[in-house]
Scaffold this motif. Sequence first.
Motif, PDB file in Angstrom:
ATOM      1  N   ALA A 195       0.508  -1.041  -0.141  1.00  0.00           N
ATOM      2  CA  ALA A 195       0.011  -0.027  -0.038  1.00  0.00           C
ATOM      3  C   ALA A 195       1.318   1.672   0.232  1.00  0.00           C
ATOM      4  N   GLY A 196       0.797   2.057  -0.259  1.00  0.00           N
ATOM      5  CA  GLY A 196       1.377   3.610  -1.029  1.00  0.00           C
ATOM      6  C   GLY A 196       2.475   3.698  -2.608  1.00  0.00           C
TER       7      GLY A 196
ATOM      8  N   VAL B 152      11.123  10.691 -10.227  1.00  0.00           N
ATOM      9  CA  VAL B 152       9.804  10.829 -10.555  1.00  0.00           C
ATOM     10  C   VAL B 152       8.832  10.657  -9.801  1.00  0.00           C
ATOM     11  N   ASP B 153       8.025  11.486  -9.713  1.00  0.00           N
ATOM     12  CA  ASP B 153       7.190  10.841  -7.969  1.00  0.00           C
ATOM     13  C   ASP B 153       6.602  10.008  -8.046  1.00  0.00           C
ATOM     14  N   GLY B 154       6.928   8.920  -7.837  1.00  0.00           N
ATOM     15  CA  GLY B 154       6.437   7.646  -7.557  1.00  0.00           C
ATOM     16  C   GLY B 154       4.699   7.697  -6.791  1.00  0.00           C
ATOM     17  N   MET B 155       4.064   9.031  -6.625  1.00  0.00           N
ATOM     18  CA  MET B 155       3.052   8.686  -6.068  1.00  0.00           C
ATOM     19  C   MET B 155       2.078   8.779  -7.606  1.00  0.00           C
ATOM     20  N   ASP B 156       2.684   9.478  -8.476  1.00  0.00           N
ATOM     21  CA  ASP B 156       1.883   9.873 -10.020  1.00  0.00           C
ATOM     22  C   ASP B 156       2.200   9.161 -10.274  1.00  0.00           C
ATOM     23  N   PRO B 157       0.514   8.449 -10.783  1.00  0.00           N
ATOM     24  CA  PRO B 157       1.027   7.313 -11.753  1.00  0.00           C
ATOM     25  C   PRO B 157       0.961   7.979 -13.594  1.00  0.00           C
ATOM     26  N   LEU B 158       0.564   8.564 -13.346  1.00  0.00           N
ATOM     27  CA  LEU B 158       0.773   9.675 -15.311  1.00  0.00           C
ATOM     28  C   LEU B 158       2.560   9.666 -15.051  1.00  0.00           C
ATOM     29  N   ALA B 159       3.223   9.822 -14.064  1.00  0.00           N
ATOM     30  CA  ALA B 159       4.716   9.983 -14.087  1.00  0.00           C
ATOM     31  C   ALA B 159       5.602   9.235 -14.408  1.00  0.00           C
ATOM     32  N   VAL B 160       4.735   8.172 -13.657  1.00  0.00           N
ATOM     33  CA  VAL B 160       5.088   6.361 -13.605  1.00  0.00           C
ATOM     34  C   VAL B 160       5.246   6.025 -14.565  1.00  0.00           C
ATOM     35  N   TYR B 161       4.137   6.042 -15.530  1.00  0.00           N
ATOM     36  CA  TYR B 161       3.887   5.219 -16.798  1.00  0.00           C
ATOM     37  C   TYR B 161       4.911   6.390 -17.719  1.00  0.00           C
ATOM     38  N   VAL B 162       4.938   7.548 -18.221  1.00  0.00           N
ATOM     39  CA  VAL B 162       5.950   8.140 -18.377  1.00  0.00           C
ATOM     40  C   VAL B 162       6.860   7.749 -19.237  1.00  0.00           C
ATOM     41  N   ALA B 163       7.569   8.048 -17.372  1.00  0.00           N
ATOM     42  CA  ALA B 163       8.701   7.913 -17.065  1.00  0.00           C
ATOM     43  C   ALA B 163       9.659   6.410 -17.761  1.00  0.00           C
ATOM     44  N   THR B 164       8.490   5.326 -17.827  1.00  0.00           N
ATOM     45  CA  THR B 164       9.121   3.790 -18.226  1.00  0.00           C
ATOM     46  C   THR B 164       8.537   3.685 -19.157  1.00  0.00           C
TER      47      THR B 164
ATOM     48  N   SER C 240      18.228   2.629 -18.962  1.00  0.00           N
ATOM     49  CA  SER C 240      17.934   3.792 -17.942  1.00  0.00           C
ATOM     50  C   SER C 240      17.583   3.075 -16.621  1.00  0.00           C
ATOM     51  N   LEU C 241      17.278   4.355 -15.513  1.00  0.00           N
ATOM     52  CA  LEU C 241      17.669   4.074 -14.219  1.00  0.00           C
ATOM     53  C   LEU C 241      16.450   4.806 -13.791  1.00  0.00           C
ATOM     54  N   ILE C 242      15.238   4.871 -12.988  1.00  0.00           N
ATOM     55  CA  ILE C 242      14.114   5.655 -12.582  1.00  0.00           C
ATOM     56  C   ILE C 242      14.133   4.966 -10.739  1.00  0.00           C
ATOM     57  N   GLU C 243      13.405   6.122 -10.754  1.00  0.00           N
ATOM     58  CA  GLU C 243      13.472   6.764  -9.226  1.00  0.00           C
ATOM     59  C   GLU C 243      12.346   6.695  -8.700  1.00  0.00           C
ATOM     60  N   THR C 244      11.654   6.127  -8.238  1.00  0.00           N
ATOM     61  CA  THR C 244      10.400   6.292  -7.735  1.00  0.00           C
ATOM     62  C   THR C 244       9.987   6.961  -6.573  1.00  0.00           C
ATOM     63  N   VAL C 245       9.789   8.392  -6.053  1.00  0.00           N
ATOM     64  CA  VAL C 245       9.776   8.590  -4.675  1.00  0.00           C
ATOM     65  C   VAL C 245       8.902   8.572  -4.124  1.00  0.00           C
ATOM     66  N   CYS C 246       8.129   7.006  -2.822  1.00  0.00           N
ATOM     67  CA  CYS C 246       7.409   7.119  -2.968  1.00  0.00           C
ATOM     68  C   CYS C 246       7.631   6.527  -1.387  1.00  0.00           C
TER      69      CYS C 246
END
Length: 370
Positions: free
Chosen positions: A80-81, A234-246, A260-266
Amino acid sequence: MTSKNNIFDPVQNLKDIEAKFEMVQILNENGEIVNEGLDPKLSDEKLVELMSRMVFTRILDQRSISLNRQGRLGFYAPTAGQEASQIASQYALEKEDFILPGYRDVPQIVWHGLPLYKAFLWSRGHFVGGQIPEDVNVIPPQIIIGAQYVQAAGVALGMQKRGKKSVAVTYTGDGGSSQGDFYEGINFAGAFKSPAIFIVQNNQFAISTPREVQTSATTIAQKGVAAGIPSIQVDGMDPLAVYVATRDARDRAVAGDGPSLIETVCYRYGPHTMAGDDPTRYRTSETDNLWEKKDPVVRFRKYLEAKGLWTEEKEAEVIENAKEEIKAAIKQADGVAKQKVTDLINLMHTDALPYNLQEQLEIYTEKESK
């Protein structure tokens, strides 16, 4: 120390690099688009499907915690989260892509095709839980912290050698980014420009160790610079930002542009695992309340409600369907024959057993026949 001509300044060089890693956000806490240029413009159908999967995953987490407390599941790491980080990243993939999960990443491999009952069996330590269907490109969750990063680099290289237009995707947490396997994995993939996506879910705590003492790096994303690979936070609580980055990382990878390396802040709302961890001993209620205001499910709900795509009735329907599917899956898991010692021995070797295991097999065969 700075030279007279002001060219040599490693401290400023570091600051310059760190300043470039600003967190990417598309949807703010109120469910409002704040970066129109990055909006992926997903169809209404896809937006509703993504929300449905996130709600399902939240219910799956709640039910899994309950099942664990009842003694009906074994190892379990709450999710969760992290629904936006997990589900939106998987949603940006294609079926032919390969996921190498950590132990908290069961939702991604379920949505990638792993039958839910097998996920429950994996939690119980049953060998059937590790028998992945041929058409599902995942491996069982990795328990060793960060080991999946090296594995992902290898899978990606294999895809590259075979000319596949697919990617290997792996996950770890902020604590995992301190492991040697993390650096070896991203460096290997970077050196060979292999099609890998390395996702670090920075949920602020590696068990009880806070992010700020995990590393002195301002961001985890910047660690990719040393491996020569494009990196983003990316803002890991933002599904659109995570989707776009991935999706961007995937497009570049299949085009031959490397990993690529993606850090999701969650944030994880629950304990590290259900194996006795007590987050109240190292987290404050103030911190929890702050992150609850950023809840990915609430944020996306507000966004879809404003677009007229989501209602209380729709969410109630998704929740009810989730409960029924979970109930059916746990019943199916309960119906699988209990694991025996002889099963484990027979599965260990494809050829003849060594003499010591042959002796044990005979002993346990006799015991189990009684």
